[in-house]
Design a protein around this motif. Structure first.
Motif, PDB file in Angstrom:
ATOM      1  N   SER A  34      26.344 103.352   8.837  1.00 15.75           N
ATOM      2  CA  SER A  34      26.197 104.109   7.593  1.00 15.75           C
ATOM      3  C   SER A  34      24.893 104.895   7.579  1.00 15.75           C
ATOM      4  O   SER A  34      24.848 106.057   7.154  1.00 15.75           O
ATOM      5  CB  SER A  34      26.251 103.164   6.387  1.00 15.75           C
ATOM      6  OG  SER A  34      27.506 102.540   6.280  1.00 15.75           O
ATOM      7  N   LYS A  55      32.802  93.969   3.232  1.00 12.81           N
ATOM      8  CA  LYS A  55      33.182  95.345   2.924  1.00 12.81           C
ATOM      9  C   LYS A  55      31.920  96.183   2.764  1.00 12.81           C
ATOM     10  O   LYS A  55      31.053  95.862   1.956  1.00 12.81           O
ATOM     11  CB  LYS A  55      34.024  95.395   1.641  1.00 12.81           C
ATOM     12  CG  LYS A  55      34.534  96.788   1.276  1.00 12.81           C
ATOM     13  CD  LYS A  55      35.400  96.721   0.028  1.00 12.81           C
ATOM     14  CE  LYS A  55      35.921  98.109  -0.367  1.00 12.81           C
ATOM     15  NZ  LYS A  55      36.761  98.060  -1.587  1.00 12.81           N
ATOM     16  N   ARG A  57      30.608 100.091   2.067  1.00 14.32           N
ATOM     17  CA  ARG A  57      31.021 101.419   1.616  1.00 14.32           C
ATOM     18  C   ARG A  57      29.799 102.318   1.531  1.00 14.32           C
ATOM     19  O   ARG A  57      28.754 101.904   1.008  1.00 14.32           O
ATOM     20  CB  ARG A  57      31.697 101.323   0.252  1.00 14.32           C
ATOM     21  CG  ARG A  57      32.188 102.657  -0.295  1.00 14.32           C
ATOM     22  CD  ARG A  57      33.045 102.451  -1.520  1.00 14.32           C
ATOM     23  NE  ARG A  57      33.605 103.715  -2.024  1.00 14.32           N
ATOM     24  CZ  ARG A  57      34.591 103.789  -2.900  1.00 14.32           C
ATOM     25  NH1 ARG A  57      35.149 102.673  -3.368  1.00 14.32           N
ATOM     26  NH2 ARG A  57      35.034 104.953  -3.307  1.00 14.32           N
ATOM     27  N   ASP A  58      29.913 103.555   2.042  1.00 14.00           N
ATOM     28  CA  ASP A  58      28.778 104.481   2.006  1.00 14.00           C
ATOM     29  C   ASP A  58      29.244 105.875   1.591  1.00 14.00           C
ATOM     30  O   ASP A  58      30.445 106.157   1.529  1.00 14.00           O
ATOM     31  CB  ASP A  58      28.076 104.526   3.371  1.00 14.00           C
ATOM     32  CG  ASP A  58      28.916 105.155   4.473  1.00 14.00           C
ATOM     33  OD1 ASP A  58      29.341 106.322   4.322  1.00 14.00           O
ATOM     34  OD2 ASP A  58      29.158 104.497   5.511  1.00 14.00           O
ATOM     35  N   ASP A  59      28.258 106.735   1.308  1.00  7.17           N
ATOM     36  CA  ASP A  59      28.537 108.126   0.938  1.00  7.17           C
ATOM     37  C   ASP A  59      28.058 109.076   2.022  1.00  7.17           C
ATOM     38  O   ASP A  59      27.695 110.219   1.745  1.00  7.17           O
ATOM     39  CB  ASP A  59      27.878 108.466  -0.401  1.00  7.17           C
ATOM     40  CG  ASP A  59      26.358 108.393  -0.328  1.00  7.17           C
ATOM     41  OD1 ASP A  59      25.819 107.867   0.676  1.00  7.17           O
ATOM     42  OD2 ASP A  59      25.687 108.874  -1.264  1.00  7.17           O
ATOM     43  N   THR A 111      38.375 103.289   6.442  1.00  9.19           N
ATOM     44  CA  THR A 111      38.863 104.445   5.697  1.00  9.19           C
ATOM     45  C   THR A 111      37.722 105.440   5.567  1.00  9.19           C
ATOM     46  O   THR A 111      36.606 105.058   5.218  1.00  9.19           O
ATOM     47  CB  THR A 111      39.357 104.035   4.306  1.00  9.19           C
ATOM     48  OG1 THR A 111      40.326 102.992   4.432  1.00  9.19           O
ATOM     49  CG2 THR A 111      39.964 105.212   3.565  1.00  9.19           C
ATOM     50  N   SER A 112      38.022 106.726   5.823  1.00  9.14           N
ATOM     51  CA  SER A 112      36.924 107.694   5.835  1.00  9.14           C
ATOM     52  C   SER A 112      37.410 109.081   5.435  1.00  9.14           C
ATOM     53  O   SER A 112      38.567 109.442   5.666  1.00  9.14           O
ATOM     54  CB  SER A 112      36.290 107.749   7.233  1.00  9.14           C
ATOM     55  OG  SER A 112      35.117 108.508   7.223  1.00  9.14           O
ATOM     56  N   SER A 122      42.966 106.432   7.019  1.00 11.12           N
ATOM     57  CA  SER A 122      42.682 105.015   7.174  1.00 11.12           C
ATOM     58  C   SER A 122      43.351 104.501   8.441  1.00 11.12           C
ATOM     59  O   SER A 122      44.475 104.914   8.768  1.00 11.12           O
ATOM     60  CB  SER A 122      43.195 104.234   5.961  1.00 11.12           C
ATOM     61  OG  SER A 122      42.936 102.860   6.096  1.00 11.12           O
ATOM     62  N   HIS A 138      39.994 108.579  -0.811  1.00 12.17           N
ATOM     63  CA  HIS A 138      38.624 108.095  -0.617  1.00 12.17           C
ATOM     64  C   HIS A 138      37.663 109.272  -0.776  1.00 12.17           C
ATOM     65  O   HIS A 138      37.920 110.361  -0.260  1.00 12.17           O
ATOM     66  CB  HIS A 138      38.472 107.487   0.784  1.00 12.17           C
ATOM     67  CG  HIS A 138      37.239 106.655   0.957  1.00 12.17           C
ATOM     68  ND1 HIS A 138      35.995 107.210   1.174  1.00 12.17           N
ATOM     69  CD2 HIS A 138      37.062 105.310   0.960  1.00 12.17           C
ATOM     70  CE1 HIS A 138      35.104 106.226   1.303  1.00 12.17           C
ATOM     71  NE2 HIS A 138      35.727 105.068   1.175  1.00 12.17           N
ATOM     72  N   THR A 142      32.554 106.580   4.086  1.00  9.29           N
ATOM     73  CA  THR A 142      33.351 105.634   4.867  1.00  9.29           C
ATOM     74  C   THR A 142      33.318 104.250   4.241  1.00  9.29           C
ATOM     75  O   THR A 142      32.267 103.817   3.741  1.00  9.29           O
ATOM     76  CB  THR A 142      32.830 105.548   6.314  1.00  9.29           C
ATOM     77  OG1 THR A 142      32.853 106.848   6.912  1.00  9.29           O
ATOM     78  CG2 THR A 142      33.660 104.590   7.151  1.00  9.29           C
ATOM     79  N   THR A 143      34.444 103.558   4.281  1.00  7.25           N
ATOM     80  CA  THR A 143      34.524 102.154   3.887  1.00  7.25           C
ATOM     81  C   THR A 143      35.100 101.355   5.046  1.00  7.25           C
ATOM     82  O   THR A 143      36.156 101.726   5.583  1.00  7.25           O
ATOM     83  CB  THR A 143      35.400 101.961   2.645  1.00  7.25           C
ATOM     84  OG1 THR A 143      34.797 102.631   1.531  1.00  7.25           O
ATOM     85  CG2 THR A 143      35.539 100.471   2.313  1.00  7.25           C
ATOM     86  N   GLU A 145      36.309  97.466   6.063  1.00 10.87           N
ATOM     87  CA  GLU A 145      36.615  96.141   5.535  1.00 10.87           C
ATOM     88  C   GLU A 145      36.978  95.218   6.692  1.00 10.87           C
ATOM     89  O   GLU A 145      37.846  95.538   7.510  1.00 10.87           O
ATOM     90  CB  GLU A 145      37.760  96.219   4.524  1.00 10.87           C
ATOM     91  CG  GLU A 145      37.964  94.927   3.755  1.00 10.87           C
ATOM     92  CD  GLU A 145      38.897  95.111   2.572  1.00 10.87           C
ATOM     93  OE1 GLU A 145      38.811  94.336   1.610  1.00 10.87           O
ATOM     94  OE2 GLU A 145      39.717  96.062   2.609  1.00 10.87           O
TER      95      GLU A 145
END
Length: 590
Positions: A34, A55, A57-59, A111-112, A122, A138, A142-143, A145
């Protein structure tokens, strides 16, 4: 058995043994991805210590369909293209095996959405093979898991510790990443409960607030802010005052180009910087980042990238040592450490914890007028009288105040602008004398004496080669050493100050240091030990009555002397109690 090629799934599971030790390893790899994607916000959700679910998750800059299909395959990366890139790695990840290894030992989904993309994608794996990408919803970023870690490798899963232990490793990891990357907003959630919520810290005050949130108010207040550049190197962060030490090395955070590392050379340099001021058995605290040209450090030493190798290790060692040593030497009694500028409230000094040392007093501009505090000051007196000595010409109270009396011939009691100051007269004078002797040694140089009978020193051939190659270094240290044979040295001269020492032992020890670290501080330590002994014997002894003039002279010398907050053995030389603390001791105001 015949030689045969291993299946790719087994190769990935074997590789996972190097990369994925426990849930915290997964969290580390995913957060670093990330950060490499330039994320400004990262959310970490953990269930059951990470064994059940992780999990992230980023921006950051997400991936399109084609990149997503390659991302979880072994040795696929966008971060290096050639061997030349590997020699100047600026990203945290670069090997390209982390996602493939994680996917091989878990139920995995990523998932991105790429910047400007209308659709996210995904891709998932059940630990055996990657499925085809599917359209998904999304925002950019990106996430990842990870569920049921090690479900298909039960031998690895049974080595996991309790949920509490595994989460403690994750929490410590997030703490380190938060210290290394203050500009990134972080949130850590465990079993649905928010454990950490750290806003981005763009300026110095915000970074200080983050440090306080992660390591506590006392760490912040009892630290010195470091910001120094030289020789293409930059060191920044916080180092704890010597009297704010710990029984374990559990608050030592060091980063190289924002990368978490454990490095023996760095640890040695820091210990050297504290050698003159740290009480035996104690460990310093620090949170420091070293910046240098990526070509000057090899980060491809360890599979999990915990260790690094510096191309010019001697330069790095000396830079860290001198920067920290100078910073600690410049702290004077009464000065507020730079880090405490964020929160000017004095650090608490609970009774009975003398090892915490002196509490920073207010800056000069905050000290009240001495006459208003004490009234007219009479002439000098012998210990025991009620009035303080004369104020300075500008009417300000010095940081250590003015002597009032001497307690049992041991402690100086002084009245400062904010309360009572107690000084161990012998310990303080010992440091003052010691620093004067060290300055004298530097000013006058090292004097040598010729041995009546040269000393033969048996060594290995490699040690003899080292001594011969470093003859100039030995000469600078006051020794004359030449080669007597293939495995023998001869010592003709030794430093006068170390005339009683075992010359052969010193020479062998210096050679061992040079072979191990590229340099040696062995003789400096020997010199300092002798000077320390001389200072101890030449200082004010306990039970000696001091006049008020003598006591105030000690206080003023302490304010001018480097490292005067500790004696030569690392014990504190002074402590302070504010009026508020004294009021609490006597239950005033209740």
């Amino acid at each position: 058995m015949r030689i045969r090629e291993l299946p790719s799934q087994l190769v990935n599971q074997i590789a996972a043994g190097e990369v994925v030790e426990r849930p915290a390893s997964v969290v580390k790899e995913l957060i670093e991805n990330s950060l490499d994607a330039r994320a400004s916000r990262i959310e970490i959700e953990i269930d059951a210590g990470g064994a059940k679910r992780i999990k992230i998750r980023d921006d950051g800059e997400g991936m399109d369909k084609e990149d997503l299909m390659l991302a979880a395959r072994a040795h696929a990366t966008s971060k290096i293209q050639s061997l030349a890139d590997l020699e100047a790695v600026a990203s945290l990840g670069f090997r390209g095996e982390a996602l493939a290894s994680i996917a091989a030992v878990s139920r995995f989904r990523i998932t991105s959405a790429a910047p400007g993309s209308e659709r996210a994608w995904s891709i998932a794996s059940d630990g055996r093979e990657l499925l085809e990408p599917e359209p998904a919803s999304h925002p950019q970023g990106t996430t990842v898991e990870v569920r049921d870690l090690f479900y298909n490798t039960p031998a690895r899963r049974k080595f996991l510790r309790t949920e509490k232990t595994e989460f403690r490793h994750i929490e410590d990891l997030v703490r380190r990443i938060a210290l290394a990357h203050p500009a990134v907003q972080l949130q850590l959630v465990h079993n649905g409960r928010v454990v950490r919520r750290l806003p981005a810290a763009a300026d110095r005050d915000a970074r200080a607030r983050r440090l306080k949130a992660l390591l506590g108010q006392e760490f912040l207040t009892q630290s010195v802010l470091i910001e120094h550049e030289a020789a293409g190197l930059s060191l920044s962060g916080w180092v704890g005052l010597p009297t704010f030490s710990r029984s374990q090395a559990d608050q030592q955070y060091f980063f190289v180009n924002r990368r978490m590392v454990r490095d023996r050379l760095v640890t040695h340099a820091v210990r050297q910087a504290y050698a003159d001021v740290l009480y035996h058995g104690r460990h310093p605290v620090y949170a420091l980042n070293l910046e240098l040209d990526p070509r000057g450090v090899d980060v491809n030493v360890h599979p999990a990238k915990h260790e690094v190798r510096f191309r010019d290790s001697r330069l790095v060692h000396d830079f860290i040592f001198r920067t920290l040593s100078d910073a600690l030497a410049q702290v004077r009694p009464g000065e507020v450490p730079a880090a405490a500028a964020f929160d000017p409230r004095p650090a608490p000094l609970p009774g009975g914890r003398a090892w915490q040392g002196a509490m920073p007093l207010a800056a000069a501009g905050q000290i009240r007028d001495q006459a208003a505090l004490y009234g007219p000051a009479p002439a000098d007196r012998q210990p025991g009288g009620p009035a303080p000595a004369s104020p300075d010409d500008d009417g300000e109270v010095p940081p250590l105040g003015y002597a009032l009396a001497q307690l049992h011939g041991v402690y100086i009691l002084a009245q400062g602008a904010r309360g009572l100051i107690l000084v161990d007269a012998h310990a303080a004078h010992e440091r003052i004398t010691y620093e004067r002797l060290k300055r004298s040694l530097v000013d006058e140089g090292i004097r040598s004496q010729t041995l009546l009978v040269p000393v033969a020193v048996p060594v290995s051939e490699a040690e003899a080669d080292c001594a011969e190659a470093n003859a100039e270094t030995f000469a600078e240290l006051g020794f004359e050493v030449d080669r007597l044979g293939r495995e023998s040295l001869r010592v003709r001269k030794v430093p006068t100050l170390l005339g009683e020492a075992d010359a052969g032992r010193l020479v062998r020890d210096v050679i061992a240091d040079i072979l191990a670290d590229g340099s040696s501080n062995r003789l400096r330590e020997e010199y300092n030990q002798v000077l320390s002994t001389m200072a101890c014997h030449g200082s004010v002894r306990a039970n000696r009555a001091l006049s008020l003039t003598e006591m105030n002279a000690v206080l003023r010398d302490m304010e001018r002397t480097e490292r005067s907050g500790q004696c030569n053995h690392g014990r504190p030389t002074w402590v302070a109690l504010t009026m508020d603390e004294l009021d609490r001791l006597f239950l005033r105001g209740r």
